[in-house]
Motif scaffolding. Structure first.
Motif, PDB file in Angstrom:
ATOM      1  N   HIS A  80      41.109  28.361  42.440  1.00  0.00           N
ATOM      2  CA  HIS A  80      40.423  28.168  40.513  1.00  0.00           C
ATOM      3  C   HIS A  80      40.545  26.550  41.143  1.00  0.00           C
ATOM      4  O   HIS A  80      39.762  25.726  40.118  1.00  0.00           O
ATOM      5  N   LEU A  82      38.590  31.317  37.335  1.00  0.00           N
ATOM      6  CA  LEU A  82      39.852  32.550  37.425  1.00  0.00           C
ATOM      7  C   LEU A  82      39.707  32.528  36.617  1.00  0.00           C
ATOM      8  O   LEU A  82      40.138  31.641  35.755  1.00  0.00           O
ATOM      9  N   PHE A 102      41.991  36.280  34.331  1.00  0.00           N
ATOM     10  CA  PHE A 102      41.951  37.692  34.128  1.00  0.00           C
ATOM     11  C   PHE A 102      41.581  39.009  33.509  1.00  0.00           C
ATOM     12  O   PHE A 102      42.137  38.321  31.895  1.00  0.00           O
ATOM     13  N   GLU A 144      41.706  45.087  34.473  1.00  0.00           N
ATOM     14  CA  GLU A 144      40.500  44.409  35.225  1.00  0.00           C
ATOM     15  C   GLU A 144      41.119  44.046  36.528  1.00  0.00           C
ATOM     16  O   GLU A 144      40.234  43.363  37.884  1.00  0.00           O
ATOM     17  N   PRO A 196      42.191  40.186  38.672  1.00  0.00           N
ATOM     18  CA  PRO A 196      40.838  38.856  38.672  1.00  0.00           C
ATOM     19  C   PRO A 196      40.002  38.419  38.516  1.00  0.00           C
ATOM     20  O   PRO A 196      39.688  39.999  39.112  1.00  0.00           O
ATOM     21  N   ARG A 197      38.969  37.799  38.201  1.00  0.00           N
ATOM     22  CA  ARG A 197      38.065  37.780  38.330  1.00  0.00           C
ATOM     23  C   ARG A 197      37.281  36.642  37.743  1.00  0.00           C
ATOM     24  O   ARG A 197      38.337  35.071  37.918  1.00  0.00           O
ATOM     25  N   PHE A 198      36.359  35.968  38.808  1.00  0.00           N
ATOM     26  CA  PHE A 198      35.653  34.020  38.540  1.00  0.00           C
ATOM     27  C   PHE A 198      34.637  34.085  38.262  1.00  0.00           C
ATOM     28  O   PHE A 198      33.679  34.710  38.742  1.00  0.00           O
ATOM     29  N   PRO A 221      31.001  32.860  41.490  1.00  0.00           N
ATOM     30  CA  PRO A 221      31.699  33.322  42.544  1.00  0.00           C
ATOM     31  C   PRO A 221      30.795  32.523  43.586  1.00  0.00           C
ATOM     32  O   PRO A 221      29.806  31.505  43.282  1.00  0.00           O
ATOM     33  N   TYR A 242      37.745  37.273  47.659  1.00  0.00           N
ATOM     34  CA  TYR A 242      37.710  37.347  46.856  1.00  0.00           C
ATOM     35  C   TYR A 242      36.566  36.219  45.040  1.00  0.00           C
ATOM     36  O   TYR A 242      36.225  36.881  44.610  1.00  0.00           O
ATOM     37  N   GLY A 257      35.439  38.676  42.396  1.00  0.00           N
ATOM     38  CA  GLY A 257      37.048  39.543  41.853  1.00  0.00           C
ATOM     39  C   GLY A 257      37.524  40.024  43.104  1.00  0.00           C
ATOM     40  O   GLY A 257      37.223  39.954  44.416  1.00  0.00           O
ATOM     41  N   SER A 258      38.096  41.932  42.649  1.00  0.00           N
ATOM     42  CA  SER A 258      38.758  42.282  43.954  1.00  0.00           C
ATOM     43  C   SER A 258      37.396  43.429  43.930  1.00  0.00           C
ATOM     44  O   SER A 258      36.334  42.901  43.360  1.00  0.00           O
ATOM     45  N   SER A 259      37.735  44.116  45.607  1.00  0.00           N
ATOM     46  CA  SER A 259      36.563  44.495  45.413  1.00  0.00           C
ATOM     47  C   SER A 259      36.693  45.838  46.200  1.00  0.00           C
ATOM     48  O   SER A 259      37.871  45.818  46.709  1.00  0.00           O
TER      49      SER A 259
END
Ligand code: CP3
Length: 361
Positions: free
Chosen positions: A89, A95, A97, A101, A103-105, A108, A160, A165-167
């Motif tokens: 971040h 960053l 949320f 779902e 965390p997300r950016f 990327p 991330y 995000g998550s994967s």
């Protein structure tokens, strides 16, 4: 960095002693994610703050949340309430949320120019809210128990950042690792520098032990683990402040699903290794010998069972580890949000009751 007020001596230093394998009267205990959604008082404060990130970014609220589990349970450590994703971040990735779902950016990191443009954040600037929280928590703890600071491992942070995000399959992160290892190394190098200065800033602000979370090291092959995860953990540990105020600041290194590599992990310079529940902690102890202490490793799923079953499983973990110091009791990963807090209490009380028998001289 401003020197914080003269810290109070520690009333309970069992965590620090266990991490350094010094003699003790009983096994210390804390829980990964001990401040979090399984606590109604946490959910209430988060709702008042508006979001998880708002809690992290407000030192007073982060301090209040850090202390919540200590007000309920006789824990032997506090862990800074924050997240591993504060570094990406601060590198400008945006960053957020998304509800349900994770965390997300917003931005990327996918290309060579994305990586070239990444700054190594100055922790006194864009991460100041974290060091301010650390100083405040230390003040409010008044020496009751030590405060653990933490960061993510470069590899875990990179997954991330590259995925956004998550994967599940780490498609983009592995495409870069195998297709453009040079790029992945550039990213990991920047992250290793960032993590080192971030952890040192936490120590300067008052963190008394450190933990490096390598949540996704276990998805790598043995060779890739050494090249893309372990090597950077070693680099970070070599760059950390070793003591503060005359006291050693121990480092715990945790690779989830890192069981096959405990011997190699024990050579990184870490004082202790986190162990998940897929290993027998007694086998782990025999493998690492006297090189490091161990932290773990009750299956967090055990806390779904009734208290008498929880006590039996605590007894098994203590028995597997066996006699002597060098064990910090913990879960093998974070506590699940659906767990009844009274079940966490049963675990903690069982450690208090059952562990002294393993420390008689
Ligand atoms: O242990 C503690 O009490 C300290 C606080 C802490 C949090 N995250 C708070 C948090 C720590 C040490 C972390 C580390 C972290 N964050 C890791 C490594 C450890 C691990 O669990 O493997 C990772 C991978 C993250 C990234 C992250 N942050 C994810 C994947 C999520 C969503 C997970 C979920 O349960 O929904 C978060 C959010 C997060 N970090 C929460 C908390 C309490 C939940 C936020 C909320 O909904 O209130």
């Amino acid at each position: 960095m401003a020197e914080s007020a003269v810290p109070a001596p520690l009333d309970n230093d069992r965590l620090l002693r266990a991490l350094l394998r010094e003699p003790l009267d009983r096994t210390p205990v804390w829980m990964m994610r001990q401040a979090g959604r399984y606590l109604p008082e946490y959910r209430k404060l988060r709702q008042q703050a508006g979001s998880f990130l708002a809690l992290c970014q407000n030192p007073e609220l982060a301090c209040a949340v850090t202390l919540q589990p200590l007000e309920r349970f006789p824990l032997d450590a506090a862990i800074l309430f924050s997240d591993i994703l504060t570094i990406p971040h601060a590198m400008g990735r945006g960053l957020y949320f998304a509800a349900g779902e994770g965390p997300r950016f917003e931005r990327p990191v996918r290309t060579e120019s994305d990586i070239r443009a990444l700054p190594v954040p100055d922790p006194g600037d864009s991460l100041r809210y974290v060091t301010d929280a650390v100083s405040l928590i230390r003040r409010e703890l008044c020496g009751r128990v030590p405060l653990i600071g933490f960061a993510g491992s470069p590899w875990t942070l990179a997954t991330y950042m590259v995925e956004g995000g998550s994967s599940k399959n780490f498609a983009l992160a592995k495409a870069m690792l195998y297709g453009r290892p040079d790029l992945m190394h550039q990213l990991l190098e920047k992250l290793a520098q960032s993590v080192t200065s971030y952890l040192n800033a936490q120590v300067e602000a008052g963190a008394q032990a450190l933990m490096i979370f390598d949540t996704w090291g276990g998805v790598l092959t043995p060779a890739a683990y050494r090249e893309f995860s372990l090597r950077y953990a070693e680099q970070i540990i070599a760059g950390l402040l070793k003591s503060r105020g005359g006291r050693r600041v121990p480092v715990v290194f945790f690779t989830k699903n890192g069981g096959p590599w405990l011997e190699a992990m024990s050579e990184t310079g870490a004082d202790a290794l986190g162990v998940d529940w897929t290993q027998d902690i007694g086998d782990a102890r025999r493998r690492v010998g006297a090189r490091v202490a161990l932290q773990g490793n009750l299956d967090p799923g055990v806390l779904y069972a009734p208290p008498d079953v929880i006590r039996e499983h605590v007894a098994s973990v203590l028995e597997e580890y066996g006699h002597g110091s060098g064990h910090v009791f913990n879960l093998g990963h974070g506590i699940h949000p659906e767990v009844d807090p009274e079940h966490a209490r049963a675990m903690i009380e069982a450690v208090h009751t059952l562990s002294p028998g393993y420390h008689t001289t």
